[in-house]
Design a protein around this motif. Sequence first.
Motif, short mmCIF file in Angstrom:
data_model
loop_
_atom_site.label_atom_id
_atom_site.label_comp_id
_atom_site.label_asym_id
_atom_site.label_seq_id
_atom_site.Cartn_x
_atom_site.Cartn_y
_atom_site.Cartn_z
N GLN A 152 0.84 -1.20 0.00
CA GLN A 152 0.00 0.00 0.00
C GLN A 152 0.87 1.25 0.00
N ALA A 153 0.65 2.11 -0.97
CA ALA A 153 1.46 3.32 -1.08
C ALA A 153 1.19 4.22 0.10
N LYS A 154 2.26 4.85 0.60
CA LYS A 154 2.12 5.77 1.72
C LYS A 154 1.43 7.04 1.27
N LYS A 155 0.58 7.55 2.14
CA LYS A 155 0.02 8.87 1.90
C LYS A 155 1.11 9.90 2.21
N ARG A 156 0.93 11.09 1.67
CA ARG A 156 2.00 12.07 1.79
C ARG A 156 1.42 13.44 2.13
N LEU A 157 2.07 14.11 3.08
CA LEU A 157 1.74 15.49 3.41
C LEU A 157 2.95 16.35 3.11
N THR A 158 2.73 17.42 2.37
CA THR A 158 3.83 18.31 2.02
C THR A 158 3.67 19.63 2.79
N ILE A 159 4.72 19.98 3.52
CA ILE A 159 4.71 21.18 4.36
C ILE A 159 5.62 22.22 3.71
N ALA A 160 5.11 23.42 3.55
CA ALA A 160 5.91 24.48 2.93
C ALA A 160 6.76 25.18 3.98
N ASP A 161 8.05 25.28 3.69
CA ASP A 161 8.97 26.05 4.51
C ASP A 161 8.97 25.61 5.96
N GLY A 162 9.02 24.32 6.20
CA GLY A 162 9.00 23.85 7.59
C GLY A 162 10.13 22.92 7.94
N SER A 163 11.16 22.85 7.09
CA SER A 163 12.21 21.85 7.31
C SER A 163 13.01 22.11 8.57
N TYR A 164 13.05 23.38 9.05
CA TYR A 164 13.88 23.67 10.20
C TYR A 164 13.35 23.06 11.49
N ASP A 165 12.06 22.69 11.55
CA ASP A 165 11.57 22.02 12.74
C ASP A 165 11.11 20.60 12.41
N ALA A 166 11.71 20.01 11.38
CA ALA A 166 11.33 18.66 10.96
C ALA A 166 11.57 17.64 12.07
N ALA A 167 12.46 17.94 13.02
CA ALA A 167 12.76 17.00 14.10
C ALA A 167 12.05 17.38 15.39
N SER A 168 11.03 18.23 15.33
CA SER A 168 10.34 18.67 16.53
C SER A 168 9.58 17.51 17.17
N LEU A 169 9.28 17.67 18.46
CA LEU A 169 8.56 16.63 19.18
C LEU A 169 7.19 16.37 18.54
N SER A 170 6.52 17.43 18.08
CA SER A 170 5.20 17.29 17.47
C SER A 170 5.26 16.36 16.26
N LEU A 171 6.23 16.61 15.37
CA LEU A 171 6.32 15.80 14.15
C LEU A 171 6.86 14.41 14.43
N LYS A 172 7.74 14.30 15.43
CA LYS A 172 8.26 12.98 15.81
C LYS A 172 7.12 12.08 16.28
N LYS A 173 6.25 12.62 17.12
CA LYS A 173 5.12 11.85 17.63
C LYS A 173 4.15 11.52 16.49
N PHE A 174 3.94 12.47 15.59
CA PHE A 174 3.04 12.23 14.46
C PHE A 174 3.56 11.07 13.61
N ARG A 175 4.85 11.06 13.34
CA ARG A 175 5.43 9.98 12.52
C ARG A 175 5.26 8.62 13.21
N GLN A 176 5.48 8.59 14.52
CA GLN A 176 5.38 7.33 15.25
C GLN A 176 3.96 6.77 15.20
N GLU A 177 2.97 7.63 15.33
CA GLU A 177 1.59 7.17 15.42
C GLU A 177 0.87 7.12 14.08
N ASN A 178 1.50 7.66 13.05
CA ASN A 178 0.90 7.64 11.71
C ASN A 178 1.94 7.22 10.67
N PRO A 179 2.46 5.99 10.78
CA PRO A 179 3.53 5.55 9.88
C PRO A 179 3.11 5.49 8.42
N GLU A 180 1.79 5.46 8.19
CA GLU A 180 1.31 5.38 6.80
C GLU A 180 1.34 6.73 6.10
#
Length: 456
Positions: A21-49
């Motif tokens: 099953q192909a992964k769904k994708r969200l594209t964020i504009a101009d947000g790479s500087y906080d790509a390792a933030s706690l918010s996004l880390k938790k999102f990745r863990q709970e939404n691996p798809e």
Amino acid sequence: MKRLLCLLLLGSVLLFPVSAQAKKRLTIADGSYDAASLSLKKFRQENPEIRLSFDTAPDIHGWMIRQLLERSPAFDVYRLSSKTNLPARLVQRGFAGEIAVSQRQRDVIDLFYPAIQKPLLYDGRLHFVPTSIRFPYLFTVNKRLLEEVGLTMDDLPESLTELFAFIARWDEEYADQYPELTPFYAHGFGYIGVNNLVGLVLDVYRDSQVFTSGTLCYDTDIFRSLMLAVQAYTTPASQRAKGDVIFETPQEDECLLYCRRVNTDSLFERSESAPLSPLSLAEGYQRFQAFELELAFVNPFSRNKEDAEKLLSYYLDEPDPVLLCALSKELARPVEDEHFEGSRSQWLAAIADAEARLERADETEKAALNDTLQTMQSYLEHQETFRYRVSEAAIADYQERIAPYLTPRGNTPFDSHLINDNIKTQVSRFLDGAASIEELIRELDQTVDILSKEDS
């Protein structure tokens, strides 16, 4: 017949394998500087798809507006700074819709400082979520050096005009006795190759004018006096070679007073310097601490709005704990360094190894091993001071000296790239003696007037 069916089924699997099953994708504009933030880390863990990707643009605001006007679905989440008037305009045009929040999330938002809520809420409804905070300038004082030179907090300047007087007093009374110390340095305000002090004065003057009057005017006595003071610290172009450094850059721990730009990551950095209550422009001007929020909102034309809205909910449910220390007194709490326990474990293991070697050592080796062991144990005790990225003392300092003065950084035509280019030319001519202060003021106000009319 059954065997034939099985062979046909096997052949179809080999020829046309079922793809994962192909992964769904969200594209964020101009947000790479906080790509390792706690918010996004938790999102990745709970939404691996769901895969998160980031993109940037050279002029994020102008580019973003074009994307919205064209109803482009290319990006799912947009980012922008609260320092412009864009958030309110996007809400008015329907480009930044209301964000649905749970009661628990609303309770958290209600605890934010009123100044923080202002760029987020419109008619009491949430349209943006904060992802980081930025201070365009923050003054600090090195309390250890202050004590060493015999000064107190009462001796420190409370305005930019007093700052120049403080520097003059230092040069006269203390410079010979403490040649290794710098009374004040502004870092990160480099301006047309001249010095950081110019950029700092222009930034603070601009923000003070917007804060006190809602407009920007350079035809004032205070601007004249500040620019004349800055000129005294500037070497004319005719007397310097291209690329010359006007002021050597000192280390922060060698400066009595220091000013720099800070963001969420660096706001509570451990150092010997502590926040200083913000300097006003001059006597009679109100003190304030300008700040900007980085905001996120869902592109109304996204094809993945549901997932994008889910992502924004993580910014509210799992915010960076350091960011919370800056946004709310009630939500602020000490934040432990995530690397502390690992480092501490390594030192404990090294000490245990040294103790084991000490038991096996002969008399000639024991003295050296004892010294080594004592040094390691002393360092381990000292390391405890680095347990927290944000300590209770740092939070208390921030709440006392910075939080009461928080003011959203305003928007005027001064934000335009056009005026920045013009102001560089005019200020450079003034600093080099090619234009008078009155000519400088006239040119700056004319440029602001033109851009104000274009902006209206």
